[in-house]
Design a protein around this motif. Sequence first.
Motif, PDB file in Angstrom:
ATOM      1  N   VAL A 181     -10.707 -39.778  10.037  1.00  0.00           N
ATOM      2  CA  VAL A 181      -9.494 -39.042  10.419  1.00  0.00           C
ATOM      3  C   VAL A 181      -8.399 -39.284   9.390  1.00  0.00           C
ATOM      4  O   VAL A 181      -7.679 -38.355   8.990  1.00  0.00           O
ATOM      5  CB  VAL A 181      -9.030 -39.434  11.837  1.00  0.00           C
ATOM      6  CG1 VAL A 181      -7.636 -38.915  12.134  1.00  0.00           C
ATOM      7  CG2 VAL A 181     -10.018 -38.926  12.868  1.00  0.00           C
ATOM      8  N   PHE A 182      -8.270 -40.513   8.922  1.00  0.00           N
ATOM      9  CA  PHE A 182      -7.290 -40.826   7.894  1.00  0.00           C
ATOM     10  C   PHE A 182      -7.557 -40.016   6.634  1.00  0.00           C
ATOM     11  O   PHE A 182      -6.640 -39.432   6.048  1.00  0.00           O
ATOM     12  CB  PHE A 182      -7.304 -42.323   7.572  1.00  0.00           C
ATOM     13  CG  PHE A 182      -6.524 -42.663   6.334  1.00  0.00           C
ATOM     14  CD1 PHE A 182      -5.135 -42.660   6.355  1.00  0.00           C
ATOM     15  CD2 PHE A 182      -7.167 -42.971   5.154  1.00  0.00           C
ATOM     16  CE1 PHE A 182      -4.416 -42.957   5.211  1.00  0.00           C
ATOM     17  CE2 PHE A 182      -6.454 -43.275   4.015  1.00  0.00           C
ATOM     18  CZ  PHE A 182      -5.074 -43.267   4.043  1.00  0.00           C
ATOM     19  N   GLU A 233      -6.102 -35.543   3.059  1.00  0.00           N
ATOM     20  CA  GLU A 233      -6.465 -34.304   2.373  1.00  0.00           C
ATOM     21  C   GLU A 233      -5.541 -33.164   2.811  1.00  0.00           C
ATOM     22  O   GLU A 233      -5.068 -32.371   1.981  1.00  0.00           O
ATOM     23  CB  GLU A 233      -7.921 -33.948   2.676  1.00  0.00           C
ATOM     24  CG  GLU A 233      -8.401 -32.699   1.991  1.00  0.00           C
ATOM     25  CD  GLU A 233      -9.846 -32.376   2.337  1.00  0.00           C
ATOM     26  OE1 GLU A 233     -10.269 -31.270   1.948  1.00  0.00           O
ATOM     27  OE2 GLU A 233     -10.536 -33.178   2.983  1.00  0.00           O
ATOM     28  N   GLN A 234      -5.269 -33.073   4.104  1.00  0.00           N
ATOM     29  CA  GLN A 234      -4.368 -32.037   4.609  1.00  0.00           C
ATOM     30  C   GLN A 234      -2.961 -32.207   4.035  1.00  0.00           C
ATOM     31  O   GLN A 234      -2.298 -31.222   3.684  1.00  0.00           O
ATOM     32  CB  GLN A 234      -4.322 -32.059   6.132  1.00  0.00           C
ATOM     33  CG  GLN A 234      -5.599 -31.577   6.776  1.00  0.00           C
ATOM     34  CD  GLN A 234      -5.606 -31.780   8.288  1.00  0.00           C
ATOM     35  OE1 GLN A 234      -4.857 -32.592   8.829  1.00  0.00           O
ATOM     36  NE2 GLN A 234      -6.467 -31.037   8.970  1.00  0.00           N
ATOM     37  N   LEU A 235      -2.498 -33.448   3.925  1.00  0.00           N
ATOM     38  CA  LEU A 235      -1.188 -33.709   3.349  1.00  0.00           C
ATOM     39  C   LEU A 235      -1.154 -33.251   1.894  1.00  0.00           C
ATOM     40  O   LEU A 235      -0.205 -32.588   1.467  1.00  0.00           O
ATOM     41  CB  LEU A 235      -0.853 -35.205   3.450  1.00  0.00           C
ATOM     42  CG  LEU A 235       0.445 -35.635   2.770  1.00  0.00           C
ATOM     43  CD1 LEU A 235       1.647 -35.063   3.508  1.00  0.00           C
ATOM     44  CD2 LEU A 235       0.526 -37.147   2.691  1.00  0.00           C
ATOM     45  N   TRP A 275       0.457 -44.876   6.017  1.00  0.00           N
ATOM     46  CA  TRP A 275      -0.740 -44.563   6.804  1.00  0.00           C
ATOM     47  C   TRP A 275      -1.827 -45.620   6.598  1.00  0.00           C
ATOM     48  O   TRP A 275      -2.531 -45.972   7.542  1.00  0.00           O
ATOM     49  CB  TRP A 275      -1.277 -43.190   6.437  1.00  0.00           C
ATOM     50  CG  TRP A 275      -0.459 -42.049   6.942  1.00  0.00           C
ATOM     51  CD1 TRP A 275       0.654 -42.111   7.742  1.00  0.00           C
ATOM     52  CD2 TRP A 275      -0.681 -40.666   6.680  1.00  0.00           C
ATOM     53  NE1 TRP A 275       1.135 -40.854   7.987  1.00  0.00           N
ATOM     54  CE2 TRP A 275       0.334 -39.945   7.354  1.00  0.00           C
ATOM     55  CE3 TRP A 275      -1.619 -39.960   5.946  1.00  0.00           C
ATOM     56  CZ2 TRP A 275       0.414 -38.566   7.305  1.00  0.00           C
ATOM     57  CZ3 TRP A 275      -1.539 -38.578   5.902  1.00  0.00           C
ATOM     58  CH2 TRP A 275      -0.540 -37.899   6.575  1.00  0.00           C
ATOM     59  N   ASN A 276      -1.960 -46.112   5.370  1.00  0.00           N
ATOM     60  CA  ASN A 276      -2.941 -47.171   5.112  1.00  0.00           C
ATOM     61  C   ASN A 276      -2.626 -48.419   5.927  1.00  0.00           C
ATOM     62  O   ASN A 276      -3.524 -49.094   6.431  1.00  0.00           O
ATOM     63  CB  ASN A 276      -2.992 -47.519   3.624  1.00  0.00           C
ATOM     64  CG  ASN A 276      -3.910 -46.623   2.842  1.00  0.00           C
ATOM     65  OD1 ASN A 276      -4.939 -46.177   3.344  1.00  0.00           O
ATOM     66  ND2 ASN A 276      -3.548 -46.346   1.605  1.00  0.00           N
ATOM     67  N   GLY A 277      -1.328 -48.735   6.042  1.00  0.00           N
ATOM     68  CA  GLY A 277      -0.930 -49.878   6.867  1.00  0.00           C
ATOM     69  C   GLY A 277      -1.307 -49.681   8.326  1.00  0.00           C
ATOM     70  O   GLY A 277      -1.806 -50.605   8.978  1.00  0.00           O
ATOM     71  N   LEU A 278      -1.088 -48.474   8.832  1.00  0.00           N
ATOM     72  CA  LEU A 278      -1.471 -48.180  10.220  1.00  0.00           C
ATOM     73  C   LEU A 278      -2.981 -48.228  10.392  1.00  0.00           C
ATOM     74  O   LEU A 278      -3.484 -48.722  11.407  1.00  0.00           O
ATOM     75  CB  LEU A 278      -0.942 -46.811  10.638  1.00  0.00           C
ATOM     76  CG  LEU A 278       0.567 -46.690  10.777  1.00  0.00           C
ATOM     77  CD1 LEU A 278       0.967 -45.243  11.017  1.00  0.00           C
ATOM     78  CD2 LEU A 278       1.068 -47.576  11.894  1.00  0.00           C
ATOM     79  N   LEU A 279      -3.706 -47.703   9.407  1.00  0.00           N
ATOM     80  CA  LEU A 279      -5.169 -47.733   9.475  1.00  0.00           C
ATOM     81  C   LEU A 279      -5.679 -49.170   9.482  1.00  0.00           C
ATOM     82  O   LEU A 279      -6.565 -49.521  10.260  1.00  0.00           O
ATOM     83  CB  LEU A 279      -5.777 -46.960   8.302  1.00  0.00           C
ATOM     84  CG  LEU A 279      -7.294 -46.953   8.220  1.00  0.00           C
ATOM     85  CD1 LEU A 279      -7.896 -46.230   9.415  1.00  0.00           C
ATOM     86  CD2 LEU A 279      -7.753 -46.314   6.918  1.00  0.00           C
ATOM     87  N   ARG A 284     -14.267 -47.517  14.182  1.00  0.00           N
ATOM     88  CA  ARG A 284     -13.590 -47.826  12.914  1.00  0.00           C
ATOM     89  C   ARG A 284     -13.886 -46.751  11.871  1.00  0.00           C
ATOM     90  O   ARG A 284     -13.001 -46.325  11.125  1.00  0.00           O
ATOM     91  CB  ARG A 284     -14.025 -49.201  12.422  1.00  0.00           C
ATOM     92  CG  ARG A 284     -13.469 -50.338  13.237  1.00  0.00           C
ATOM     93  CD  ARG A 284     -13.849 -51.691  12.616  1.00  0.00           C
ATOM     94  NE  ARG A 284     -13.142 -52.759  13.272  1.00  0.00           N
ATOM     95  CZ  ARG A 284     -13.597 -53.424  14.333  1.00  0.00           C
ATOM     96  NH1 ARG A 284     -14.764 -53.125  14.849  1.00  0.00           N
ATOM     97  NH2 ARG A 284     -12.875 -54.390  14.875  1.00  0.00           N
ATOM     98  N   THR A 285     -15.135 -46.307  11.841  1.00  0.00           N
ATOM     99  CA  THR A 285     -15.522 -45.255  10.899  1.00  0.00           C
ATOM    100  C   THR A 285     -14.785 -43.959  11.230  1.00  0.00           C
ATOM    101  O   THR A 285     -14.328 -43.256  10.328  1.00  0.00           O
ATOM    102  CB  THR A 285     -17.045 -45.022  10.951  1.00  0.00           C
ATOM    103  OG1 THR A 285     -17.698 -46.267  10.694  1.00  0.00           O
ATOM    104  CG2 THR A 285     -17.485 -43.994   9.944  1.00  0.00           C
TER     105      THR A 285
END
Length: 187
Positions: free
Chosen positions: A167-168, A173-175, A143-147, A161-162
Amino acid sequence: MERRNLVDRHAQVGLFAIASLVLLRLVIGWHFFTQGVEKVGYNPSKGGYGLVFSAEPFLSQAKGPLAGLFHLQVPNGHDWRALLAIPRQSEVLASDEAAEQAKWLADYERRRTEAGKKKEPVPVEFPPFSPYLDWATKIVGDWNGLLAKGVAVRGLAEEQRTAMAEVFALRQEQLADYLSSEAEAIS
């Protein structure tokens, strides 16, 4: 002058052969049609038709020199087969290990509560003793790579961007919450 027959009687295809070829073509076409129809089904929740077929079981059991090529075509879910779907020995924890885990969980919950009260971003961590630690770390890394790719898009406003970063953080947190609630089932 002799008139030659341009058609050789022995080279002609008979009526039976033509009928057989037409029938064969119809049967093969019907077979492909029915097999294709089986892979499409009605989804009442979406109110439409969709694909109900997956080649995942077929591709994931591939063996031999080209197995890796077939395995690459199967969705891997952040490498869950190697990181999560591995047998583990269920062990009773020693009292000091159980106390250490309880201490970590209490400290983590305290930090999250304090961050919520201060209206700061909630820290998201995965317990170092959890059975899903490696898999969850891989998901967050992906996910960090996608972000990073999303934020690097030229022409985006700073608020966009913010919003991506927020959302990330929410999804992370949900994960963490979901995996924490399923830790018993996972182990």
